[in-house]
Scaffold this motif. Structure first.
Motif, PDB file in Angstrom:
ATOM      1  N   GLU A 146      34.524  31.235 -22.500  1.00 37.42           N
ATOM      2  CA  GLU A 146      34.886  30.022 -23.231  1.00 37.42           C
ATOM      3  C   GLU A 146      33.655  29.500 -23.992  1.00 37.42           C
ATOM      4  O   GLU A 146      32.620  29.224 -23.406  1.00 37.42           O
ATOM      5  CB  GLU A 146      35.365  28.949 -22.250  1.00 37.42           C
ATOM      6  CG  GLU A 146      35.893  27.705 -22.939  1.00 37.42           C
ATOM      7  CD  GLU A 146      36.417  26.680 -21.952  1.00 37.42           C
ATOM      8  OE1 GLU A 146      36.689  25.549 -22.374  1.00 37.42           O
ATOM      9  OE2 GLU A 146      36.564  27.017 -20.754  1.00 37.42           O
ATOM     10  N   GLY A 147      33.810  29.401 -25.304  1.00 35.92           N
ATOM     11  CA  GLY A 147      32.697  28.964 -26.128  1.00 35.92           C
ATOM     12  C   GLY A 147      31.843  30.113 -26.636  1.00 35.92           C
ATOM     13  O   GLY A 147      30.873  29.886 -27.364  1.00 35.92           O
ATOM     14  N   ARG A 148      32.140  31.338 -26.229  1.00 43.25           N
ATOM     15  CA  ARG A 148      31.395  32.538 -26.635  1.00 43.25           C
ATOM     16  C   ARG A 148      29.880  32.352 -26.451  1.00 43.25           C
ATOM     17  O   ARG A 148      29.412  32.263 -25.337  1.00 43.25           O
ATOM     18  CB  ARG A 148      31.716  32.914 -28.086  1.00 43.25           C
ATOM     19  CG  ARG A 148      33.121  33.447 -28.293  1.00 43.25           C
ATOM     20  CD  ARG A 148      33.324  34.012 -29.689  1.00 43.25           C
ATOM     21  NE  ARG A 148      32.761  35.358 -29.788  1.00 43.25           N
ATOM     22  CZ  ARG A 148      31.686  35.662 -30.487  1.00 43.25           C
ATOM     23  NH1 ARG A 148      31.018  34.727 -31.145  1.00 43.25           N
ATOM     24  NH2 ARG A 148      31.247  36.917 -30.537  1.00 43.25           N
ATOM     25  N   LEU A 149      29.139  32.232 -27.567  1.00 45.16           N
ATOM     26  CA  LEU A 149      27.680  32.131 -27.480  1.00 45.16           C
ATOM     27  C   LEU A 149      27.214  30.830 -26.844  1.00 45.16           C
ATOM     28  O   LEU A 149      26.068  30.726 -26.412  1.00 45.16           O
ATOM     29  CB  LEU A 149      27.053  32.278 -28.869  1.00 45.16           C
ATOM     30  CG  LEU A 149      27.214  33.653 -29.527  1.00 45.16           C
ATOM     31  CD1 LEU A 149      26.636  33.640 -30.936  1.00 45.16           C
ATOM     32  CD2 LEU A 149      26.536  34.732 -28.699  1.00 45.16           C
ATOM     33  N   ILE A 169      24.282  31.384 -23.667  1.00 40.26           N
ATOM     34  CA  ILE A 169      24.057  32.773 -24.086  1.00 40.26           C
ATOM     35  C   ILE A 169      23.207  32.789 -25.344  1.00 40.26           C
ATOM     36  O   ILE A 169      22.274  33.586 -25.475  1.00 40.26           O
ATOM     37  CB  ILE A 169      25.414  33.478 -24.312  1.00 40.26           C
ATOM     38  CG1 ILE A 169      26.142  33.666 -22.978  1.00 40.26           C
ATOM     39  CG2 ILE A 169      25.206  34.823 -25.002  1.00 40.26           C
ATOM     40  CD1 ILE A 169      27.525  34.265 -23.101  1.00 40.26           C
ATOM     41  N   ARG A 170      23.483  31.860 -26.257  1.00 37.08           N
ATOM     42  CA  ARG A 170      22.725  31.805 -27.499  1.00 37.08           C
ATOM     43  C   ARG A 170      21.239  31.533 -27.242  1.00 37.08           C
ATOM     44  O   ARG A 170      20.368  32.202 -27.795  1.00 37.08           O
ATOM     45  CB  ARG A 170      23.299  30.726 -28.420  1.00 37.08           C
ATOM     46  CG  ARG A 170      22.566  30.624 -29.778  1.00 37.08           C
ATOM     47  CD  ARG A 170      23.061  29.410 -30.562  1.00 37.08           C
ATOM     48  NE  ARG A 170      24.472  29.506 -30.847  1.00 37.08           N
ATOM     49  CZ  ARG A 170      24.991  30.187 -31.868  1.00 37.08           C
ATOM     50  NH1 ARG A 170      24.192  30.845 -32.698  1.00 37.08           N
ATOM     51  NH2 ARG A 170      26.291  30.223 -32.067  1.00 37.08           N
ATOM     52  N   SER A 171      20.943  30.548 -26.379  1.00 38.73           N
ATOM     53  CA  SER A 171      19.535  30.202 -26.126  1.00 38.73           C
ATOM     54  C   SER A 171      18.787  31.363 -25.485  1.00 38.73           C
ATOM     55  O   SER A 171      17.601  31.565 -25.732  1.00 38.73           O
ATOM     56  CB  SER A 171      19.445  28.956 -25.239  1.00 38.73           C
ATOM     57  OG  SER A 171      19.937  29.215 -23.932  1.00 38.73           O
ATOM     58  N   LEU A 189      17.512  36.253 -16.763  1.00 36.20           N
ATOM     59  CA  LEU A 189      18.053  35.285 -17.716  1.00 36.20           C
ATOM     60  C   LEU A 189      17.635  33.894 -17.288  1.00 36.20           C
ATOM     61  O   LEU A 189      17.276  33.649 -16.128  1.00 36.20           O
ATOM     62  CB  LEU A 189      19.574  35.392 -17.783  1.00 36.20           C
ATOM     63  CG  LEU A 189      20.124  36.738 -18.285  1.00 36.20           C
ATOM     64  CD1 LEU A 189      21.637  36.784 -18.139  1.00 36.20           C
ATOM     65  CD2 LEU A 189      19.724  36.990 -19.727  1.00 36.20           C
ATOM     66  N   PHE A 190      17.701  32.953 -18.227  1.00 34.14           N
ATOM     67  CA  PHE A 190      17.248  31.576 -17.969  1.00 34.14           C
ATOM     68  C   PHE A 190      18.414  30.609 -18.117  1.00 34.14           C
ATOM     69  O   PHE A 190      19.375  30.876 -18.865  1.00 34.14           O
ATOM     70  CB  PHE A 190      16.121  31.204 -18.943  1.00 34.14           C
ATOM     71  CG  PHE A 190      14.890  32.044 -18.770  1.00 34.14           C
ATOM     72  CD1 PHE A 190      13.857  31.634 -17.951  1.00 34.14           C
ATOM     73  CD2 PHE A 190      14.770  33.274 -19.412  1.00 34.14           C
ATOM     74  CE1 PHE A 190      12.732  32.420 -17.780  1.00 34.14           C
ATOM     75  CE2 PHE A 190      13.654  34.070 -19.246  1.00 34.14           C
ATOM     76  CZ  PHE A 190      12.624  33.632 -18.424  1.00 34.14           C
ATOM     77  N   ALA A 191      18.320  29.497 -17.409  1.00 33.95           N
ATOM     78  CA  ALA A 191      19.375  28.481 -17.475  1.00 33.95           C
ATOM     79  C   ALA A 191      19.518  27.996 -18.912  1.00 33.95           C
ATOM     80  O   ALA A 191      18.532  27.673 -19.571  1.00 33.95           O
ATOM     81  CB  ALA A 191      19.044  27.323 -16.541  1.00 33.95           C
ATOM     82  N   GLY A 192      20.737  27.948 -19.397  1.00 35.27           N
ATOM     83  CA  GLY A 192      21.003  27.534 -20.772  1.00 35.27           C
ATOM     84  C   GLY A 192      22.295  28.162 -21.243  1.00 35.27           C
ATOM     85  O   GLY A 192      23.234  28.353 -20.462  1.00 35.27           O
TER      86      GLY A 192
END
Length: 572
Positions: free
Chosen positions: A455-458, A422-424, A417-420
């Motif tokens: 928190e914030g989901r995506l 979940i959506r990105s 996975l990449f820094a950012g």
């Protein structure tokens, strides 16, 4: 050198103005000894206060103007150097991204990181220093010699003898140290590789209590690099003392010859001081030039290493055909063989099978059997050495990479996975994914369960490499990312190893119930994950030793039966 010039072509104006303003500064500097001579001869010896004040104001004006020229030159030199380095770094990064797995395996990631950072910084420093000093220092050296001839021709002959000897020293040191600096940078690559291995494998090192041996290995390599740096530093360090020695010998000869000429009345005391100042200017500029040569040597060695990377051409060539998914056979292997390195043993050999559209293909086998190698040939991460891999009836080499990989979605063995957010991370495969498609991907991959709690989901933050997530969460997100692409072929390379059996079962059930079910390849060590596959391929030491459904393989394939019975108790 041609490559450096090519990257500087967008900064032609700055590359001309920087040395131009440095030359103007140098011209002003050449007038200073004449002003000093005027103070001595007309001001002090001639007892003229007016001559002293005029010469002082003249020198003050030269200093202010020279400072303005110097700052302007520094600005243009820095702009050109930084701009060229930025363009070079961008071009190198784009070139590295064009590499296939073969080139990445051969070159190595540690050396690519060094060349992207340290080597390009060395080139940037080299460009900056060259624009500032490469013309200025020789100009002052030869300008001082010419000005000395305007004062006294016989005394100036000392300059004519000193300058070639000094140049010989400087360029000899440059020729000797350039290959040595290249070795130093290679040693830095090795240090970086060891550091990277230790940081990424720190848990393994601690688990096996290997801290001391790794420290010792790092210490040996570090000391080796230190020794190389000291050796080349000693050779480079000879430049300054040799230059000082030769210039001071020239100054002694100049003062001795000047004293005789003053005694005979051929020279004034001010002119002798002016000649001495010109010789001192040569000394200062040659010291600068010697340090510049060291910087240039490092820059050229680094540029040579960067050119080596640019010289690596991707071995795989793209095709141009479009994929037509009308064929019932989604993937076909025809007598496919592959080896990783030239002359090495074959990782897989003579693999032949067909996968129909919508089928689930399981791949099982022991460690090193060639499971990952096999699935890596489908999206053409590697090219087969023998046989053909076909996608919907055509050789995978006939398609462009973009076309091919839009049809194949891969969940790699190592969840990355990449820094950012979940959506990105989920939208890496496609930029036009709708909210409904994202939610569906989360549902099928069994990732919704933990995403709902974030928190914030995506919009929840994901650290680099997914460090703030567990192994199972990382695997489910990478699976969701692959599903969100909605590609006709889905490859799951041991991507459920961190999931518990219940979650794994729900995942397989959800995949079977997808509306537009893709052709799914599941690489797994668990026989339970493949029980309901339409076809199971059994690999052993690169050979396909069995193919069929679970019940068939239990009867006909001893390797599969052994794997199954080690995971499930034999029935009475």
């Amino acid at each position: 050198m041609k490559m450096i010039i090519r990257f500087m072509k967008d900064y032609k104006r700055e590359s001309i103005l920087a040395p131009l303003f440095k030359m103007l500064e140098a011209i002003l500097e050449l007038f200073v000894p004449l002003a000093v001579a005027n103070i001595i001869d007309k001001g002090i010896y001639g007892q003229s206060h007016e001559a002293v004040w005029k010469s002082c104001f003249f020198m003050f004006g030269l200093a202010l103007t020279g400072l303005a020229f110097s700052i302007t030159a520094q600005y243009f030199a820095a702009k050109s150097a930084v701009g060229a380095a930025t363009a070079m770094r961008s071009r190198l990064f784009a070139h590295i991204l064009s590499f296939g797995y073969v080139e990445m395996d051969e070159v190595g990631s540690s050396t690519l990181i060094t060349r992207m950072t340290s080597d390009i910084n060395q080139v940037q420093n080299g460009i900056n220093m060259v624009l500032r000093l490469f013309l200025r220092s020789p100009f002052i050296v030869f300008g001082s010699m010419i000005m000395a001839f305007t004062i006294d021709g016989r005394a100036a002959l000392i300059f004519v003898l000193a300058i070639p000897v000094l140049s010989l020293v400087v360029f000899t040191v440059m020729a000797v140290t350039r290959p040595l600096y290249k070795k130093v940078q290679a040693g830095l690559d090795h240090i970086l590789n060891i550091t990277r291995e230790n940081l990424t494998g720190v848990r393994v090192i601690r688990a096996f209590h290997r801290e001391e041996s790794e420290k010792e290995r790092f210490y040996r390599c570090n000391e080796s690099l230190n020794g190389m740096q000291k050796f080349v530093g000693k050779i480079s360090g000879l430049t300054n003392p040799l230059t000082f020695f030769l210039i001071n010998v020239a100054i002694i000869l100049l003062i001795q010859a000047g004293a005789v000429r003053v005694d005979t009345g051929s020279l004034t005391q001010g002119e002798v001081v002016a000649l001495y100042n010109y010789m001192s200017q040569i000394l200062v500029e040659l010291i600068k030039f010697a340090n510049l040569i060291v910087t240039i040597t490092k820059a050229l060695a680094s540029m040579s290493r960067i050119e080596d990377v640019f010289g690596v051409a991707p071995s795989m060539k793209e095709g141009r055909e479009k994929i037509s998914s009308s064929s019932e056979i989604a993937v076909e292997f025809s007598h496919v063989s592959f080896r990783y390195h030239e002359g090495g043993e074959e990782a897989i050999s003579d693999i032949t099978f067909q996968a129909r559209a919508g089928e689930t293909i399981g791949i099982i086998g022991g460690t090193g059997a060639g499971k990952t190698t096999l699935v890596n040939l489908i999206p053409r991460f590697y090219d087969a050495n023998g046989g053909q891999v076909r996608l919907f009836g055509k050789n995978v080499a006939a398609f462009s990479f973009e076309e091919l990989r839009s049809f194949v979605s891969v969940v790699p063995q190592k969840a990355q996975l990449f820094a950012g957010t979940i959506r990105s991370n989920l939208m890496m495969g496609r930029d036009d994914i709708s909210e409904e498609e994202l939610e569906e991907a989360l549902e099928i991959s069994q990732a919704r369960e933990f995403v709902e709690k974030k928190e914030g989901r995506l919009e929840a933050y994901v650290e680099q490499g997914g460090r703030n997530l567990s192994g199972g969460q990382r695997q489910r997100l990478t699976l969701a990312r692959a599903l969100a692409r909605r590609a006709p072929i889905l490859i799951m390379d041991d991507s459920a190893s961190a999931l518990d059996y219940a979650t794994d079962a729900r995942l397989r059930r959800a995949l079977q119930e997808m509306k537009d079910k893709p052709t799914v390849f599941i690489v797994s060590q668990r026989a339970s994950s493949l029980l309901h596959a339409d076809k199971i391929l059994v690999l052993d030491d690169g050979q396909m030793v069995g193919m069929g459904r679970h019940e068939e393989l239990l009867d006909s394939c001893s390797v599969y039966r052994e794997i199954y019975e080690t995971q499930f108790k034999k029935e009475a």
